[in-house]
Design a protein around this motif. Structure first.
Motif, PDB file in Angstrom:
ATOM      1  N   SER A 277      -0.799   1.366   7.688  1.00  0.00           N
ATOM      2  CA  SER A 277      -1.894   1.093   6.745  1.00  0.00           C
ATOM      3  C   SER A 277      -3.249   1.197   7.446  1.00  0.00           C
ATOM      4  O   SER A 277      -4.244   1.603   6.842  1.00  0.00           O
ATOM      5  CB  SER A 277      -1.738  -0.294   6.124  1.00  0.00           C
ATOM      6  OG  SER A 277      -0.525  -0.350   5.416  1.00  0.00           O
TER       7      SER A 277
ATOM      8  N   GLU B 166      -1.136   0.199  -0.526  1.00  0.00           N
ATOM      9  CA  GLU B 166      -0.009  -0.716  -0.360  1.00  0.00           C
ATOM     10  C   GLU B 166      -0.204  -1.938  -1.254  1.00  0.00           C
ATOM     11  O   GLU B 166      -1.318  -2.458  -1.379  1.00  0.00           O
ATOM     12  CB  GLU B 166       0.054  -1.143   1.116  1.00  0.00           C
ATOM     13  CG  GLU B 166       1.195  -2.070   1.421  1.00  0.00           C
ATOM     14  CD  GLU B 166       1.224  -2.459   2.897  1.00  0.00           C
ATOM     15  OE1 GLU B 166       1.219  -1.557   3.755  1.00  0.00           O
ATOM     16  OE2 GLU B 166       1.243  -3.662   3.188  1.00  0.00           O
TER      17      GLU B 166
ATOM     18  N   ASP C 115       0.827   4.619   0.122  1.00  0.00           N
ATOM     19  CA  ASP C 115       1.225   3.640   1.140  1.00  0.00           C
ATOM     20  C   ASP C 115       2.343   2.736   0.613  1.00  0.00           C
ATOM     21  O   ASP C 115       2.112   1.890  -0.253  1.00  0.00           O
ATOM     22  CB  ASP C 115       0.004   2.800   1.553  1.00  0.00           C
ATOM     23  CG  ASP C 115       0.252   1.990   2.832  1.00  0.00           C
ATOM     24  OD1 ASP C 115       1.397   2.038   3.344  1.00  0.00           O
ATOM     25  OD2 ASP C 115      -0.686   1.335   3.299  1.00  0.00           O
ATOM     26  N   GLU C 116       3.533   2.920   1.146  1.00  0.00           N
ATOM     27  CA  GLU C 116       4.712   2.107   0.810  1.00  0.00           C
ATOM     28  C   GLU C 116       4.898   1.860  -0.689  1.00  0.00           C
ATOM     29  O   GLU C 116       4.851   0.712  -1.143  1.00  0.00           O
ATOM     30  CB  GLU C 116       4.652   0.769   1.554  1.00  0.00           C
ATOM     31  CG  GLU C 116       4.676   0.975   3.057  1.00  0.00           C
ATOM     32  CD  GLU C 116       5.315  -0.160   3.809  1.00  0.00           C
ATOM     33  OE1 GLU C 116       6.264  -0.769   3.274  1.00  0.00           O
ATOM     34  OE2 GLU C 116       4.880  -0.426   4.948  1.00  0.00           O
TER      35      GLU C 116
HETATM   36 MG   LIG Z   1       1.252  -1.234   5.700  1.00  0.00          MG
END
Ligand SMILES: [Mg+2]
Ligand SMILES: Nc1ncnc2c1ncn2[C@@H]1O[C@H](COP(=O)(O)OP(=O)(O)O)[C@@H](O)[C@H]1O
Lengths: 307, 236
Positions: B44, B86, B162-163
């Motif tokens: 991140s 995220e 992100d994820e």
């Molecule tokens: Mg992360």
């Protein structure tokens, strides 16, 4: 109690409520967007009043024959623009640089800034330590209702203040920039990820909040026909309390809080068995009780409530 | 061939804590490139650097051949990059539709916004049904849809994700990966950051592995998938 006296108190409460609401809106906007308490905000109200007076004197000096309505408009807009610009400078050079510091530092810095503003006006405004007469810029028409006096300038100020608040609410809830302000208030980093220019939105927010405070200052001058260098002190504390009891970060809460406080003061004047000098003691006392009942403000559902 | 994105020798830190050291990677246009790494590896943080939210200590970032390091986040977004962050990061006190509008914040043409919104609604009919609902009151899966839809709104040339599978049920995770695959097939360059090794490599063409702030492995997705050493060393 005589009905016309009640009417007079009601009018008085409306005027004070509008003034407090105008101040509270700024506190709540700044807190919503940046999580800061800007203690000098009350003194921006005072600077607004003095800027208005200065622009009036400038008008009289440059073109004494200018029609009064034009002078009024000029004084209002110039005063608001001046304080908006000042607010932008404060946000750029005081608030933003302290963003990564603890919130307490911002609070202290703005408290000191407020003192600097008060002292600057006191020292540098000609005979600044004495109250200044504020020009009557609105027609002095009035209507009598029994013992109560309904004045045109009060109505005009109330409507103008109301329109200003409605304008701010519309801007925030129904425009693209307003959406960006709300986005920053809810999640500043996510807003930046969406492409919002964060420093610009902060400047814009401070410009809006400060201009609204300046109007409160002009309203104060026109209502009492007199201004002084420390009028922002109490107005600041009242505006802040109003924003807190309404729910910091919530604009409608700030408006509600302003009127609640004003009517508490009025009630304190009317119903208390002692002198009206205790009206502030009464109002602040009730505010403390209200804060105990609604720890996050009347209109706030949660701690995280924002704009 | 010009790369969509190139990072050269990026180092970054929060205060004194070094998080990224000498990270270099490239992404080919129109492909899904993935970055795998365990929790706390610095994934991140790398995205923050890419978006201009965190100034790198050192290094260069080229997007479509131009150096974007040092630009403000809104300028970088303006170049055609979008991000699905995220943890969704939807605006909870805004409606679904306002969230989507925020995604297209820099798009001046209301015509194009409307068209794009129709596309997003076609992809997630559920969002259209709920378009006046406050996003904060929706379920996790629905919020994920809002977040993905919001990322698609600006029609980015590079989409950073992100994820996306964080905190979702297996069924929703599979749905998400299917949608990401489709985004890639439609020609958008995708930078997919994940911990879910198997499903991520299945839809990516190239991958990098980040461990403690360093790139420790790289290769075609198929090769990485078959690389037992990588699997065991970094993902247990
Ligand atoms: Mg992360
Ligand atoms: N805002 C921050 N301030 C200080 N340290 C941070 C911050 N964000 C992340 N870190 C630290 O940086 C490291 C990498 O975090 P992150 O990039 O979020 O990893 P990942 O996304 O791979 O899980 C972690 O050790 C984390 O604790």
């Amino acid at each position: 109690m005589d009905i016309s006296l009640l009417l007079q108190f009601f009018i008085n409460g409306c005027m004070l409520g509008m003034m407090y609401a105008l101040v509270a809106v700024g506190f709540t906007l700044f807190f919503g967007v940046l999580d800061v308490i800007v203690f000098s905000h009350g003194d921006s109200v005072m600077v607004g009043a003095f800027a208005g007076l200065s622009f009036y004197l400038l008008c009289m000096y440059l073109s004494p024959g200018m029609p009064v309505w034009l002078v009024t408009l000029f004084v209002s807009f110039a005063g608001m623009a001046f304080v908006a610009g000042f607010g932008m400078l404060v946000s750029r050079f005081v608030i933003m640089p302290l963003r990564s510091a603890p919130a307490l530092n911002t609070l202290l810095a703005t408290m000191m800034l407020g003192t600097v503003m008060r002292e600057a006006v006191r020292l540098f405004f000609p005979d600044g330590s004495n109250p200044k007469p504020f020009p009557r810029l609105l027609p002095d028409w009035s209507w009598k209702f029994g013992g109560a006096l309904l004045r045109f300038d009060n109505i005009a100020l109330f409507i103008a203040g109301g329109l200003l608040i409605v304008g701010v609410a519309l801007l925030i809830n129904h425009t693209r920039l307003g959406m960006a302000i709300r986005a920053v208030a809810q999640d500043a980093e996510a807003a930046q990820i969406m492409g919002v220019d964060f420093p610009f939105i902060v400047l814009l927010t401070f410009a809006i909040g400060s201009a609204v405070a300046a109007f409160a200052g002009l309203m104060n001058g026109l209502y009492y026909n007199e201004i002084n260098f420390n009028l922002g002190l109490l107005l600041g504390v009242i505006g802040f309390s109003s924003a807190v009891i309404g729910g910091l970060g919530n604009i409608y809460g700030a408006i509600l809080g302003g009127f609640v406080f004003a009517f508490l003061q009025v009630f304190g004047t009317v119903a208390m068995p002692f002198s009206s000098a205790y009206k502030d003691v009464f109002a602040f006392g009730v505010v403390i009780v209200l804060m105990a009942i609604f720890p996050t403000g009347i209109l706030s559902e949660r701690q995280s409530q924002r704009v | 061939m010009r790369q969509a994105l190139t990072l050269n020798h990026i180092s970054a830190a929060y205060g004194k804590a070094d998080v990224l050291s000498d990270v270099s990677l490239t992404m080919e246009p129109g492909r899904i490139t993935c970055l795998l790494g365990a929790n706390g590896a610095g994934k991140s943080t790398l995205i923050k650097v890419l978006l201009g939210l965190l100034k790198p200590r050192a290094g260069e970032i080229f997007f479509e051949g131009e150096n974007i390091a040092g630009l403000q986040p809104h300028e970088i977004i303006g170049r055609g990059i979008a991000c699905i962050p995220e943890g969704r990061r939807i605006f909870p006190k805004m409606t679904v539709e306002e969230n989507l509008y925020m995604g297209a914040y820099q798009e001046p043409s209301t015509e194009r916004i409307r068209k794009k919104m129709a596309e997003v609604y076609a992809l997630f009919p559920r969002l259209q049904e709920r378009r006046a609902q406050l996003a904060g009151t929706m379920s996790g899966g629905e919020q994920a849809m809002v977040s993905i839809g919001r990322g698609l709104m600006p029609s980015p040339r590079l989409l950073i994700i992100d994820e996306p599978s964080l905190g979702l049920s297996p069924v929703l995770v599979s749905d998400n990966f299917r949608i990401i695959r489709r985004i890639g097939e439609a020609g958008t360059s995708v930078f997919l950051v994940e911990q879910n090794v198997r499903q991520t490599l299945a839809i990516s063409s190239y991958g990098y592995v980040l461990s403690q702030g360093r790139i420790v492995a790289r290769g075609n997705a198929r090769d990485l998938r078959d690389d037992e050493a990588v699997r065991e060393a970094y993902f247990g």
